[in-house]
Design a protein around this motif. Structure first.
Motif, short mmCIF file in Angstrom:
data_model
loop_
_atom_site.label_atom_id
_atom_site.label_comp_id
_atom_site.label_asym_id
_atom_site.label_seq_id
_atom_site.Cartn_x
_atom_site.Cartn_y
_atom_site.Cartn_z
N SER A 46 3.61 2.97 -2.07
CA SER A 46 3.96 1.55 -1.96
C SER A 46 4.93 1.30 -0.81
CB SER A 46 4.58 1.04 -3.27
OG SER A 46 3.62 0.99 -4.30
N TYR A 48 4.56 2.05 2.11
CA TYR A 48 3.77 1.64 3.27
C TYR A 48 3.30 0.19 3.15
CZ TYR A 48 3.54 6.53 4.73
OH TYR A 48 3.85 7.80 5.14
N GLU A 49 3.42 -0.38 1.97
CA GLU A 49 2.91 -1.75 1.76
C GLU A 49 4.02 -2.79 1.85
OE1 GLU A 49 -0.11 -2.19 -1.29
OE2 GLU A 49 0.14 -0.09 -1.80
N VAL A 86 -3.88 4.14 2.63
CA VAL A 86 -3.17 2.91 2.28
C VAL A 86 -3.07 1.99 3.49
CG1 VAL A 86 -0.95 1.96 1.56
CG2 VAL A 86 -1.89 3.95 0.39
N ILE A 87 -2.73 2.56 4.65
CA ILE A 87 -2.58 1.75 5.85
C ILE A 87 -3.93 1.23 6.32
CG2 ILE A 87 -1.82 1.72 8.25
CD1 ILE A 87 0.36 1.82 6.07
N GLN A 89 -6.53 0.65 4.56
CA GLN A 89 -6.96 -0.38 3.62
C GLN A 89 -6.24 -1.69 3.89
OE1 GLN A 89 -7.03 0.81 -0.53
NE2 GLN A 89 -6.49 -1.25 -1.17
N ARG A 90 -4.94 -1.61 4.16
CA ARG A 90 -4.17 -2.82 4.46
C ARG A 90 -4.70 -3.50 5.72
NH1 ARG A 90 -0.46 -4.62 7.85
NH2 ARG A 90 1.13 -6.07 7.10
N ILE A 94 -6.54 -7.31 5.96
CA ILE A 94 -6.07 -8.37 6.87
C ILE A 94 -7.16 -8.73 7.88
CG2 ILE A 94 -4.41 -8.91 8.67
CD1 ILE A 94 -2.36 -7.25 7.15
N HIS A 166 2.99 -5.92 12.51
CA HIS A 166 3.57 -5.06 11.49
C HIS A 166 3.91 -3.73 12.13
CE1 HIS A 166 3.91 -2.99 7.57
NE2 HIS A 166 4.08 -4.19 7.07
N ALA A 324 3.39 -5.25 -5.58
CA ALA A 324 2.77 -3.96 -5.27
C ALA A 324 2.40 -3.21 -6.54
CB ALA A 324 3.72 -3.11 -4.42
#
Length: 464
Positions: A46, A48-49, A86-87, A89-90, A94, A166, A324
């Motif tokens: 989390s 990273y989010e 995770v990154i 996917q983020r 977006i 980001h 998150a």
């Protein structure tokens, strides 16, 4: 005089007789100041989010319990393996958001037109008033609706595009990861060594043959997902925690922090009692190690650090923590996950039918078949060829991409596909599993699959 709590029956089954430990328990502070604190993988990923400011506050808060932190091998392994996912996917969420916004606004337009047509029907049927019906059609047209929505659309798209600014990007993760070094410094040498292979084999077998069939927490909800070893991840972690606490006779408290509140960690609520961590977990830890257990969600944990150790965490950061945690259990199938996770047969069949394929997929290997099947499941919903089934996971897999360099050395250039069938031969890279699948399908199905891949690529490009 003997109190009720001293009676053998009540003492032995006290974990089942008590409710979920309240946040004002007299001994809660001792877990934060003197206990062992173990963070689940989802808590670390989390990081990273969060936004940079929230992440800084959270890492500062974790430094307040640094002396109590211990990193199980299973958590460390899942953390270093999962951070790229995770990154990526983020970034994909977006990237896909503008296209999704356009579709939803289009659906809003259709809904308003349908409402107008309903009123028109009523006007004509019950009032014979064609004039008002015609005026309504002129006033509430698709063009008029688009005009009214245009300002909102522009604002929404502008806000989404602003999210791209980001400090995290998949391409720079290896050279410039702002999280990994701080996590490594946070734990220092307080990390577990990998268990012996024979130990892992024994535990995986125990999970598959005894614990999971009997629904003994934790982790039984993962039974059948991927390989037996990957399905047993939560149980491997649990065994590490028990073994570590058993080797620490001076440590009598374990605080485990996790976003995972599924039924294989939390007992469902009943009349007069809400959800709570399974009492059997506390009982097993006490019997096998002599330690007491407390399980908290990230929101509870960070608020506890604030309360007992005066961490400076802003309200906006707590909101990020809670958001998150709420999404931590949402499953998104990535290419890595798809390689060892077989999709449900009914889901694959629905995707094949929606695509209009005449034959079953026949890639070169079982792994490629799983990835190809998941891609087809994802792309048919992404392109609105079908509606998602109940409890269907999201899929984040690309068969093709447009970039100067391939995503990894195994991807093939666009001219690997046949001339006249693939429109972007000079500007794209193709996943090898996709090429192999195309080479083993009929001409008609090959063209369908390439068309889906091209449409997926176009939908992504429109959001750049």
């Amino acid at each position: 005089m003997t109190g009720p709590g001293d009676l053998p029956l009540i003492r032995q089954y006290r974990d089942w007789l008590q409710g979920s430990p309240p946040e004002d328990s007299p001994d809660r502070e001792d877990f934060f100041t003197n206990g062992i604190v173990a963070l689940d993988t989802n808590v670390l990923l989390s990081l990273y989010e969060y936004t940079p400011l929230a992440r800084e506050q959270i890492l500062n808060a974790l430094n307040k319990v640094q002396a109590q932190l211990w990193l199980p091998h299973q958590v460390g392994l899942e953390f270093v393996r999962g951070r790229h996912r995770v990154i990526a996917q983020r970034v994909k969420v977006i990237k896909d958001a503008p296209n999704l916004l356009n579709r939803q606004l289009g659906e809003a337009n259709k809904a308003i037109i349908a409402a107008r047509e309903l009123v028109q029907t009523l006007l004509i049927k019950y009032a014979r008033d064609t004039e008002k019906s015609d005026n309504l059609a002129s006033k509430i047209s698709s063009q008029a609706i688009d005009s009214l929505l245009s300002d909102w659309k522009e604002e929404l798209l502008s806000l989404v595009k602003g999210l791209k600014d980001h400090d995290l990007a998949p391409a720079s993760m290896d050279a410039n990861d702002p999280v990994l070094p701080q996590v490594a410094e946070l734990f220092g040498s307080n990390i577990a060594e990998p268990p012996a292979p024979e130990k892992i084999r024994q535990l995986v077998d125990e999970a598959a043959t005894y614990r999971f069939p009997n629904k003994i927490p934790p982790g039984y909800s993962d039974a059948g997902k991927g390989t037996p070893a990957s399905a047993a991840g939560d149980f491997l972690l649990w065994e590490e925690l028990i073994e570590y606490m058993a080797e620490k006779p001076g440590q009598s408290r374990l605080l485990f922090v996790s976003s995972d509140t599924k039924d294989d960690w939390y007992q469902p609520g009943e009349a007069g009692r809400g959800r709570r961590p399974w009492p059997s977990l506390a009982s097993e830890l006490r019997i096998r190690s002599g330690a007491e257990l407390r399980i908290e969600t990230p929101g509870q944990f960070y608020r506890g650090i604030n309360r007992f150790l005066n961490a400076e965490i802003g309200e906006a950061t707590y909101e990020e923590i809670d958001r998150a945690a709420e999404t931590a259990n949402d499953l998104t199938v990535t290419e890595e996950m798809a390689s060892f996770t077989s999709p449900p047969a009914d889901l694959t069949l629905a995707a094949c039918r929606a695509a209009g394929l005449s034959e079953a997929l026949t890639p070169q290997s079982e792994v490629e078949n799983r990835v190809m099947s998941w891609w087809l499941i994802g792309v048919t919903t992404q392109l609105e060829r079908r509606s998602p089934l109940a409890d269907e996971p999201k899929v984040s897999i690309d068969a093709t991409t447009r970039s100067e360099t391939p995503p990894n050395p195994h991807w093939l250039p666009g001219d690997s596909l046949r001339l006249g069938e693939w429109p972007y031969r000079s500007s794209t890279w193709i996943a090898p599993w996709f090429v192999h699948a195309l080479n083993r399908t009929s001409i008609a199905d090959r063209r369908i699959l390439q068309s889906l891949a091209a449409q997926q690529l176009d939908s992504v490009d429109r959001t750049d």
